[in-house]
Design a protein around this motif. Structure first.
Motif, PDB file in Angstrom:
ATOM      1  N   CYS A 283       0.798  -1.237   0.000  1.00  0.00           N
ATOM      2  CA  CYS A 283       0.000   0.000   0.000  1.00  0.00           C
ATOM      3  C   CYS A 283       0.827   1.282   0.000  1.00  0.00           C
ATOM      4  N   ARG A 294      -5.583   5.818   6.840  1.00  0.00           N
ATOM      5  CA  ARG A 294      -6.081   5.654   5.480  1.00  0.00           C
ATOM      6  C   ARG A 294      -7.300   4.734   5.442  1.00  0.00           C
ATOM      7  N   GLU A 297     -10.368   6.496   6.323  1.00  0.00           N
ATOM      8  CA  GLU A 297     -10.825   7.378   5.240  1.00  0.00           C
ATOM      9  C   GLU A 297     -11.357   6.586   4.037  1.00  0.00           C
ATOM     10  N   ASP A 299      -9.718   3.990   2.351  1.00  0.00           N
ATOM     11  CA  ASP A 299      -8.702   3.570   1.384  1.00  0.00           C
ATOM     12  C   ASP A 299      -8.677   2.038   1.296  1.00  0.00           C
ATOM     13  N   GLU A 300      -9.114   1.491   0.166  1.00  0.00           N
ATOM     14  CA  GLU A 300      -9.216   0.040   0.014  1.00  0.00           C
ATOM     15  C   GLU A 300      -7.854  -0.641  -0.082  1.00  0.00           C
ATOM     16  N   ARG A 301      -6.884   0.051  -0.648  1.00  0.00           N
ATOM     17  CA  ARG A 301      -5.550  -0.549  -0.752  1.00  0.00           C
ATOM     18  C   ARG A 301      -4.931  -0.712   0.638  1.00  0.00           C
TER      19      ARG A 301
END
Length: 403
Positions: A283, A294, A297, A299-301
């Motif tokens: 990531c 992240r 927020e 963030d899929e990665r």
């Protein structure tokens, strides 16, 4: 050694850095701590904190040519606080040495023969043992009259049975090239497993512990009655858990595939697996705090990287439960293990049938003390046990020279 000599200087020499701590072994108190980094560069930095005098942290920047210059600078800082290397109160210098092979199973007073053996092990620890040797030689030159002790990262794991330590490859080839599982972070695993037993009010010989040392480098160990019976790192620190920049377990054929299909050299693959993999490869971040931010927020990665990290942790917890047969505690330690409550909660989530659970309120507490984070009725204790590798090295060093 005089009766008043109760201090131990612990040195951890890296390729371009020297970490150090001066401890008083009467009570384990730290008298001074510091770090020299970027050795050999124009922007070298020395940070020194004189804890004994309550003084403020002192930082200096400027070129420090080599490890000899670095240790001389450290000695000058210590002398300025009345803690110099020439003090009669200094009993010994303890050196962290990453790889001791099978020969060094306990702390060892350093002489020329020991140095030769550490050097012989350089091929299996090319990134670490050379720097450790440089630190030792420099310290011996500064204080040739003082006992110098090597404490090996691999020593705690030498109790592994052969069936856990050997790889399933041709025996003659393995023996000829010293290919086997050695394990690392041994001083941390030794310290934390012992402290976990103390937390449970038991003798280490009575307790089976799974230790999860989770930092930028990460490793797990299965400790039965105070003896390591399995650990996740192998010939090198690359094997095992997902780490900050290291892949951990991977199909060995990936390396052949990358050489054939991607045209990568051996050095390219080495850099990929050691420095561009793990969390940073997945990531782009190897700081768990940033990864959690992240995730919050959306963030899929970052979420996938975290899930892969946790999945590997769960696999090792399950495997080591099987190896040990009976588990009394799972202990989290090191930077991530001690500070990342979401990691601890996720690693044990769904393992209630194995007797493992986390109390959300206890897990949320931040403390520098060993503590339980499991419910009172949990069959297996879950604990956070801050590691102290420097104290462990100092204790092993002092015990040897004062015996």
């Amino acid at each position: 050694m005089t009766a008043t000599a109760t201090r131990v200087l612990v040195l951890n020499s890296g390729s371009s850095s020297v970490k150090y701590q001066l401890l008083d072994m009467r009570d384990g108190a730290r008298l001074a701590v510091g770090l020299v980094e970027r050795i050999g560069e124009e922007t070298s930095r020395l940070a020194h904190t004189p804890l004994a005098t309550g003084g403020d942290k002192r930082e200096t920047e400027g070129p420090i040519a080599d490890h000899e210059a670095a240790l001389k600078a450290v000695a000058a800082e210590l002398s300025a606080d009345g803690l110099g290397l020439d003090s009669p109160e200094l009993a010994a210098i303890g050196h962290r040495v990453v790889h001791g092979g099978l020969k060094f199973t306990e702390p060892t007073v350093i002489d020329d023969a020991v140095l030769q053996e550490i050097e012989r092990l350089v091929p299996v620890a090319p990134l670490h043992n050379p720097a450790n040797l440089t630190g030792i030689r420099t310290a011996r030159a500064l204080r040739p009259d003082l006992p110098q002790v090597a404490v090996f990262d691999t020593a705690f794991h030498t109790t592994m049975p052969e069936y856990a330590a050997r790889y399933a490859i041709d025996v003659e080839t393995a023996d000829a090239h010293r290919i086997r599982r050695y394990g690392f972070h041994g001083t941390s695993h030794a310290y934390v497993s012992r402290k976990t037993a103390e937390l449970l009010g038991k003798d280490p010989s009575e307790v089976n512990v799974i230790v999860l040392h989770l930092g930028n480098g990460a490793s797990a160990s299965a400790v039965a009655g105070g003896r390591c019976v399995d650990t996740s790192m192998g010939l090198t620190p690359l094997e095992g858990l997902v780490m900050g920049t290291r892949s951990g377990d991977i199909d060995p054929a990936v390396t052949f595939h990358l050489k054939r299909v991607a045209g990568m050299s051996e050095d390219d693959v080495d850099v990929l697996l050691n420095k561009k993999s793990g969390l940073v490869g997945l990531c782009g971040d190897n700081d768990m705090r940033e990864i959690r931010r992240r995730i919050d927020e959306g963030d899929e990665r970052a979420r996938l990287a975290f899930d892969i990290y946790i999945h590997r942790l769960k696999k090792y917890i399950g495997a080591y439960t099987a190896v040990l047969g009976r588990v009394d505690a799972v202990a989290f330690t090191a930077g991530v293990g001690e500070n990342a409550a979401p990691v601890r909660a996720a690693a044990l989530a769904g393992l209630e049938e194995m007797g493992l659970a986390v109390d959300a309120d206890l897990n949320a507490v931040r403390s520098g003390e060993p503590r339980l984070i499991s419910p009172e009725d949990a069959r297996v204790a879950a604990a956070v046990v801050p590691t102290d590798e420097e104290l462990e090295i100092a204790q092993q060093t002092y015990a040897l020279v004062s015996a």
